[in-house]
Scaffold this motif. Sequence first.
Motif, short mmCIF file in Angstrom:
data_model
loop_
_atom_site.label_atom_id
_atom_site.label_comp_id
_atom_site.label_asym_id
_atom_site.label_seq_id
_atom_site.Cartn_x
_atom_site.Cartn_y
_atom_site.Cartn_z
N UNK A 107 0.42 -1.62 -0.07
CA UNK A 107 0.02 0.12 0.03
C UNK A 107 0.99 1.42 0.15
N UNK A 108 0.89 1.99 -0.74
CA UNK A 108 2.28 3.54 -1.13
C UNK A 108 1.03 4.50 -0.94
N UNK A 109 -0.62 4.06 -0.58
CA UNK A 109 -1.59 5.45 -0.53
C UNK A 109 -3.09 4.55 0.11
N UNK A 116 6.02 9.10 -8.72
CA UNK A 116 4.83 9.90 -8.98
C UNK A 116 3.30 10.21 -9.29
N UNK A 117 3.10 8.82 -8.95
CA UNK A 117 1.58 8.70 -8.25
C UNK A 117 1.26 8.67 -7.36
N UNK A 118 2.50 8.42 -6.33
CA UNK A 118 2.03 8.74 -4.85
C UNK A 118 1.70 10.55 -4.65
N UNK A 119 2.72 11.47 -5.55
CA UNK A 119 2.93 12.63 -5.37
C UNK A 119 1.68 13.29 -5.94
N UNK A 120 1.18 12.81 -7.12
CA UNK A 120 -0.13 13.14 -7.49
C UNK A 120 -1.32 12.97 -6.82
N UNK A 121 -1.49 11.59 -6.27
CA UNK A 121 -2.31 11.60 -5.22
C UNK A 121 -2.39 12.18 -3.38
N UNK A 122 -1.03 12.41 -3.75
CA UNK A 122 -1.00 13.04 -2.05
C UNK A 122 -1.80 14.77 -2.96
N UNK A 123 -1.02 15.17 -3.50
CA UNK A 123 -1.47 16.42 -4.09
C UNK A 123 -2.64 16.68 -4.00
#
Length: 457
Positions: free
Chosen positions: A315-317, A447-454
Amino acid sequence: MNLNKINFFYFLGIGGIGMSSLARYFHYMGKVVHGHDQNKTYLTKNLEQEGIMINYRDNIKFLPKWIDSKKCLIIYTPAIPHDHQQWMALKKCGKNIKKRSQVLSLITKESICIAIGGTHGKTTTCSILSHIFYNAGISFTAFLGGIPDNYGSNLILNGNKFILVEADEFDHSFLYLSPNIACITSIDQDHVDIYPKKTCMKKAYINFSNQIKKPYNKLFLCKEDTFFQENAIYYSVEKKESYYSNRIYIKQNRWYFDFHTPKEIWRSIPLPIPGIHNVKNTTAALAISDYLNIHQEKVRNALYLFSGIQRRFYFHYISKKKIYIDDYAHHPTEINALIHTVRKCYPKKIILGIFQPHLFSRTKFFEKSFARSLEKLDLLILLDIYPARESPMDHNINSNILLQKIKISPQNKEISSLSKILEKIKKKCFDIIITIGAGNIDNLIIPIKKWLNKTYG
């Protein structure tokens, strides 16, 4: 060969998960360690930060001056191309050259070796068993094919009474090992360039099982997925064997099960990673632990404290709106298990899968099976086939051919390059996103984690 008399080590393909654990081991032992890999990755960056020198261009000028010394050992992966410039030069000038599996065999000779083999489940089983050993205070070293979060490394150093290794079937590598305890989790057709028929792979596993030696001389087999051998200790899920697990249930998003030993029942054991396939993997680790008389409470506590393995249902997000899971699955059987587990954990959620096929030969051979497994997704973005050691000229397959076989409506499936995929993801309507594959698809994680967090906080 006496490894104590070797001062210099050069790894050809140092970025591989198995090669990097060996590089770390010799670096820890105070040896001079250099290596080459074609790509700079998160793993190679970590090796460099630890003090290991790595070059990324296939040029002989990057070879160290001590490369032709008798005190240098060159370790290579069988996946290295035959026309690789450094490899061709090393074969001419190197005094000592060995495969990774040969070196692993040398390391294990002085300790009690526990080898975990199987087409699926090696890394999870070996990682969980290593974590149990660590929490039980057992003297051991583990060479892993993944990176457990608890340790942040594919090498765990905690003494040398036992050595835990993964028995890799590729290129018949595991036949160099002579373990004291072995476990075979599954036999499924794979590596079709090495094993054109499943019977070939089964024969290799039988040969591996015949190399188990004293002390211990014990073989653990998964009843459903391996073969019959006299004097083996069998384990299973649901079916009654010497060791088996049943009564699987989910409570507050955590999985539990009962584990049966020949003498007692361990009730409500926490499953460290979701999925029926991981119940099976954990059962194998528990069976070996019980056989070695590790107390139930130490095992139970270890499982509660296990934080997961990178690229294994990881799980990353997680938020109320979106979930992101990454998994190494690169075989139809593994993809089926992955999607089934996600559906079990999150019924009625819309799942977007991003899959990167690994190897042309594997994709061609399992073309129909891949299509059937990927059809279980709601949305699919298919990446180009990751070639690894293969050339596309040798196989009549590409991602466009595979995409046409997948029975998902045309508006819900498409092909993308790695560089453009984030923009495609942003346009999709989904609840859960899964990145799937064994190539360089892990480059998408940050990149996916950064987008989801943002976007979702």
